[in-house]
Scaffold this active site. Structure first.
Site, PDB file in Angstrom:
ATOM      1  N   ASP A   1      17.184  -3.877   2.567  1.00  0.00           N
ATOM      2  CA  ASP A   1      16.656  -2.941   3.219  1.00  0.00           C
ATOM      3  C   ASP A   1      16.181  -3.480   4.420  1.00  0.00           C
ATOM      4  O   ASP A   1      15.891  -4.709   4.675  1.00  0.00           O
ATOM      5  CB  ASP A   1      15.549  -2.184   2.544  1.00  0.00           C
TER       6      ASP A   1
ATOM      7  N   ASP B   1     -16.881  -6.120  20.298  1.00  0.00           N
ATOM      8  CA  ASP B   1     -16.698  -4.602  20.154  1.00  0.00           C
ATOM      9  C   ASP B   1     -15.328  -4.330  19.478  1.00  0.00           C
ATOM     10  O   ASP B   1     -14.905  -3.286  19.439  1.00  0.00           O
ATOM     11  CB  ASP B   1     -17.092  -3.830  21.292  1.00  0.00           C
TER      12      ASP B   1
ATOM     13  N   GLY C   1       6.835  -0.019  -0.840  1.00  0.00           N
ATOM     14  CA  GLY C   1       7.482  -0.543  -1.861  1.00  0.00           C
ATOM     15  C   GLY C   1       8.217   0.391  -2.609  1.00  0.00           C
ATOM     16  O   GLY C   1       9.144   0.053  -3.597  1.00  0.00           O
TER      17      GLY C   1
ATOM     18  N   LYS D   1      18.551   9.038  -0.013  1.00  0.00           N
ATOM     19  CA  LYS D   1      17.032   9.151  -0.244  1.00  0.00           C
ATOM     20  C   LYS D   1      16.536  10.496   0.297  1.00  0.00           C
ATOM     21  O   LYS D   1      16.798  10.725   1.464  1.00  0.00           O
ATOM     22  CB  LYS D   1      16.389   7.686   0.444  1.00  0.00           C
TER      23      LYS D   1
ATOM     24  N   ARG E   1      10.043   4.554  12.867  1.00  0.00           N
ATOM     25  CA  ARG E   1      10.341   5.746  11.949  1.00  0.00           C
ATOM     26  C   ARG E   1       9.990   6.938  12.209  1.00  0.00           C
ATOM     27  O   ARG E   1      10.690   7.950  11.873  1.00  0.00           O
ATOM     28  CB  ARG E   1       9.633   5.354  10.427  1.00  0.00           C
ATOM     29  N   GLN E   2       9.062   7.059  13.110  1.00  0.00           N
ATOM     30  CA  GLN E   2       8.850   8.492  13.832  1.00  0.00           C
ATOM     31  C   GLN E   2       9.827   8.587  14.937  1.00  0.00           C
ATOM     32  O   GLN E   2       9.233   8.288  15.992  1.00  0.00           O
ATOM     33  CB  GLN E   2       7.371   8.770  13.867  1.00  0.00           C
TER      34      GLN E   2
ATOM     35  N   ARG F   1      13.132  12.361   1.607  1.00  0.00           N
ATOM     36  CA  ARG F   1      11.611  12.140   1.972  1.00  0.00           C
ATOM     37  C   ARG F   1      10.950  13.678   2.015  1.00  0.00           C
ATOM     38  O   ARG F   1      11.515  14.546   3.114  1.00  0.00           O
ATOM     39  CB  ARG F   1      11.487  11.420   2.958  1.00  0.00           C
TER      40      ARG F   1
HETATM   41  C1  R5P Z   1      13.360   3.712   5.714  1.00  0.00           C
HETATM   42  O1  R5P Z   1      13.858   4.755   5.151  1.00  0.00           O
HETATM   43  C2  R5P Z   1      13.610   2.362   5.383  1.00  0.00           C
HETATM   44  O2  R5P Z   1      14.719   2.175   5.545  1.00  0.00           O
HETATM   45  C3  R5P Z   1      12.732   1.914   4.322  1.00  0.00           C
HETATM   46  O3  R5P Z   1      13.642   2.186   3.169  1.00  0.00           O
HETATM   47  C4  R5P Z   1      11.163   2.266   4.159  1.00  0.00           C
HETATM   48  O4  R5P Z   1      10.635   2.360   5.341  1.00  0.00           O
HETATM   49  C5  R5P Z   1      10.704   1.648   2.984  1.00  0.00           C
HETATM   50  O5  R5P Z   1       9.544   2.244   2.907  1.00  0.00           O
HETATM   51  P1  R5P Z   1       8.643   2.090   1.694  1.00  0.00           P
HETATM   52  O6  R5P Z   1       8.758   0.662   1.077  1.00  0.00           O
HETATM   53  O7  R5P Z   1       7.172   2.680   1.875  1.00  0.00           O
HETATM   54  O8  R5P Z   1       9.533   2.979   0.540  1.00  0.00           O
END
Ligand code: R5P
Length: 294
Positions: free
Chosen positions: A217, A34, A223, A189, A93-94, A191
């Protein structure tokens, strides 16, 4: 000391144990029809200091539940101290409630690790250093950037330059640049918290014309962060573009996306096993354990 290579980090755990010449206790693992997980320690841990190596790479939920099962069971079996080496810390990340009602997954995962009895937590290139403050137990963040720098120092790079694709941690680029003896910079960056779409901009102008650039990174997931950085670098006349990351989370299509954008080499550590995991964290971890720093 005993090393337990968890199901998600078998190879890395074995390498660490080998380098330390320490005893291994392996885990018998199966999945019930299961989908539930069964785990069993195959040796005695009573009175021992135990290092569990278990990354939280995909499938994250399975890796996490296995980690929780192992840590709690070690305590029940009488381990003196449990050290969780979690090379990739998922859900990091959260780390805030950015929109009303959101689940702050990072805090819940930390809470769970502590509740099941982890005495110490070690990870690599944690998404945000502020997460370390959420831990009540000792939590250590190591960085793989020196290993990534050393890896690229073996390449015949022409006029190297290092770029971090976002503002989260320019320090990472600085470490690699120092090893390569070159300049570095980073992008800003943004988001969209609803769609997840990202936009990248130059933080402060830099010159990469005819230079080989290494983008570094913490995570490559979709990506898209790296692709944005490559596009900016190409517009600015960069020559060859190399990519190094600690955690190859690699959502479907990530590598193809980055290669198509024009990266010459994409490399990562074995924090998560993948086709691009060419750099092992084992010597670094073993070195810290030997020096008594973990
Ligand atoms: C987040 O800001 C991290 O430093 C990475 O840049 C991020 O998690 C990469 O995520 P993705 O490959 O989906 O752009």
């Amino acid at each position: 000391m005993i090393i337990v290579p968890g199901p998600s980090s078998k190879e890395l755990g074995h390498k660490i144990a080998q380098l330390l010449n320490e005893e291994i206790i392996s885990i018998e693992q199966k999945v019930f029809p299961d989908g539930e997980n069964y785990l069993r320690f195959t040796g005695e841990v009573e009175g021992e200091e135990v290092i569990v190596v278990q990354t939280m790479g995909p499938p994250q939920n399975t890796s996490l539940i296995q980690l929780l099962f192992m840590l709690r069971t070690l305590k029940e079996l009488g381990a003196k101290k449990t050290i969780a080496i979690v090379p990739y810390f998922a859900y990091a990340r959260q780390d805030e409630r950015y929109r009303p009602g959101e689940v702050v997954s990072a805090k819940i995962v930390i809470d769970l690790l502590e509740k099941v009895g982890a005495d110490k937590f070690i990870t690599f290139d944690i998404h945000n250093l502020k997460l370390l403050k959420y831990f009540k137990i000792e939590a250590i963040n190591l960085t793989a950037m020196p290993l990534i720098g050393e890896f690229f120092s073996k390449f015949k790079l022409r006029k190297p330059f290092v770029l971090a694709p976002d503002q989260e941690n320019p320090k990472r680029a600085e470490i690699v640049a120092k090893i390569l003896g070159c300049d570095y910079s980073w992008l800003d960056k943004f988001r969209d918290r609803v769609t997840g779409e990202i936009e990248s901009k130059i933080h402060e102008d830099f010159d990469v014309s005819d230079k080989d650039v290494i983008i570094v990174d913490d995570i490559i997931s979709t990506g898209k962060t790296i692709v944005n950085a490559i596009e900016i670098l190409k517009r600015k006349g960069a020559k060859d573009i190399y990519v190094g990351c600690t955690h190859p989370v690699l959502a479907p299509g990530a590598l193809e996306r980055i290669t198509k954008a024009g990266a010459k080499v994409i490399v990562a550590t074995d924090s998560i096993s993948s086709n691009i995991s060419k750099i092992s964290l084992a010597p670094l971890i073993a070195g810290y354990v030997k020096k008594g720093q973990l």
